[in-house]
Design a protein around this motif. Structure first.
Motif, PDB file in Angstrom:
ATOM      1  N   UNK A 156       0.865  -1.183   0.156  1.00 22.47           N
ATOM      2  CA  UNK A 156      -0.091  -0.047   0.110  1.00 22.47           C
ATOM      3  C   UNK A 156       1.010   1.351  -0.167  1.00 22.47           C
ATOM      4  N   UNK A 157       2.349   1.288   0.097  1.00 19.02           N
ATOM      5  CA  UNK A 157       2.967   2.426  -0.295  1.00 19.02           C
ATOM      6  C   UNK A 157       3.310   2.738  -1.545  1.00 19.02           C
ATOM      7  N   UNK A 158       3.959   4.025  -1.577  1.00 18.18           N
ATOM      8  CA  UNK A 158       3.855   4.752  -2.747  1.00 18.18           C
ATOM      9  C   UNK A 158       5.244   4.095  -3.447  1.00 18.18           C
ATOM     10  N   UNK A 159       6.102   3.639  -2.996  1.00 17.17           N
ATOM     11  CA  UNK A 159       7.269   3.059  -3.505  1.00 17.17           C
ATOM     12  C   UNK A 159       7.448   1.717  -3.589  1.00 17.17           C
ATOM     13  N   UNK A 160       6.582   0.898  -2.564  1.00 21.68           N
ATOM     14  CA  UNK A 160       6.729  -0.598  -2.934  1.00 21.68           C
ATOM     15  C   UNK A 160       7.774  -1.223  -2.219  1.00 21.68           C
ATOM     16  N   UNK A 161       8.407  -0.596  -1.230  1.00 24.19           N
ATOM     17  CA  UNK A 161       9.828  -1.147  -0.599  1.00 24.19           C
ATOM     18  C   UNK A 161       9.354  -1.180   0.833  1.00 24.19           C
ATOM     19  N   UNK A 162       9.163  -2.642   1.463  1.00 21.84           N
ATOM     20  CA  UNK A 162       8.910  -2.615   2.838  1.00 21.84           C
ATOM     21  C   UNK A 162       9.978  -2.714   3.975  1.00 21.84           C
ATOM     22  N   UNK A 163      11.091  -2.797   3.482  1.00 19.20           N
ATOM     23  CA  UNK A 163      12.167  -2.765   4.534  1.00 19.20           C
ATOM     24  C   UNK A 163      13.336  -1.846   3.978  1.00 19.20           C
ATOM     25  N   UNK A 164      12.813  -0.761   3.670  1.00 18.50           N
ATOM     26  CA  UNK A 164      13.545   0.592   3.062  1.00 18.50           C
ATOM     27  C   UNK A 164      14.452   0.844   4.174  1.00 18.50           C
ATOM     28  N   UNK A 165      14.218   1.158   5.347  1.00 18.34           N
ATOM     29  CA  UNK A 165      15.043   1.917   6.399  1.00 18.34           C
ATOM     30  C   UNK A 165      16.066   0.934   6.883  1.00 18.34           C
TER      31      UNK A 165
END
Length: 325
Positions: A156-165
């Protein structure tokens, strides 16, 4: 392909070479002679002259570029990813990880309490699991809880990355919006799932029931109708859902790589693990019905091939680049 497998095997078998760039460079050094040998042994499959052109170091040779991509993909495929996704999940969501372990401890249906070592974030999972099975109890329960959360968050995020940080390397911030290829791949997978002959739950249940009946002598053999139904569903998934899932994993891998990599001319080991985990999360909801690791491995290999292709790298060029990593 045979030459790439042999070169990668030789590189990983040499335990004196512990650094990733050194392993890639060593495999590149082995590749030309092995390619010539493979083509000499199978003249009907490949032209020996194509392999011999590798020795000239020509960067515009399509055959040489293809071999470089095949070799890099083979090298990445042989990396020990065991516990790296779990480690990344734990470092990304440490509180959620511990809460999942607590839930596991309080669940009366769980066969045993979680291992206390999993609560110690100062001890790497690879160290606590290095003795091999049985693995610490609660490991898969906690990683599953984090992956479920990360998957839903990324969907559901705009960028599609779940483990970004959680990336262990310098990253750009804020992350870019999802490119058209990623958005299109996500829509295509949803469409494939919605139009499949059977939904995921029914498909999975039927498949497991069929395999149990087929392999368990104490259960009646599946009927012809059940066999035909499972076969039809398998064909349907293999023709529609699996290719769509592989395309989504590839698009996710490429996007995660480009976002996390501080230098797009480096195949940094930490970025590889990060991108591999992101691709796995992108198809995580198919884990019961297919092998998500196979999909992410295919995505990684595909991106490695195109990475070499876009830069016109043959084996000698890849070797020179890897030596600077």
């Amino acid at each position: 392909m045979e030459a790439a497998k042999e070169a990668a095997s030789a590189s990983f078998a040499d335990y004196s070479r512990t650094e990733w760039p050194d392993k890639v460079a060593y495999a590149c050094d082995k590749m030309p002679a092995l390619a010539v040998q493979a083509c000499d042994n199978r003249p009907l499959i490949g032209d020996p002259q194509n392999a011999r052109r590798l020795e000239t170091g020509s960067t515009d040779d399509d055959f040489g570029v293809a071999l470089a991509g095949e070799l890099l993909g083979e090298m990445v495929g042989r990396l020990a990813f065991s516990y790296e996704p779990e480690e990344l999940c734990r470092s990304a969501y440490p509180v959620l990880w511990d809460l999942a372990l607590d839930e596991c401890a309080n669940d009366p249906d769980m066969p045993e309490a979680p291992d206390e070592i999993l609560y110690d974030h100062n001890i790497r999972l690879s160290e606590s699991c290095e003795s091999g099975p049985p693995w610490p109890s609660g490991l898969h329960f906690a990683s599953h809880a984090v992956m479920e959360f990360a998957h839903h968050a990324s969907a559901y995020s705009s960028h599609g990355l779940g483990l970004a940080h959680a990336s262990a390397v310098p990253v750009l911030w804020p992350p870019p919006d999802a490119p058209p290829a990623l958005a299109s791949a996500r829509r295509a997978l949803n469409t494939a799932l919605e139009s499949a002959l059977l939904g995921k739950e029914q498909y999975t249940a039927n498949l497991h029931s069929y395999l149990s009946a087929r392999d368990n002598p104490n259960v009646p053999d599946p009927t012809l109708a059940e066999t035909d139904q499972v076969a039809a569903a398998l064909r349907d998934w293999n023709e529609t859902v699996i290719p769509a899932a592989r395309d989504l994993a590839t698009a996710t891998y490429a996007h995660a790589w480009e976002w996390a990599s501080a230098d797009q001319d480096r195949w940094n080991l930490g970025v590889i693990v990060y991108a591999h985990t992101e691709a796995f999360l992108s198809v995580h909801h198919l884990k019961q019905a297919t092998d998500a690791y196979d999909l992410t491995d295919a995505a990684c290999r595909s991106h490695a091939w195109w990475w070499c292709h876009d830069r016109g790298l043959d084996v000698s060029s890849l070797q020179e680049m890897a030596s600077t990593w």
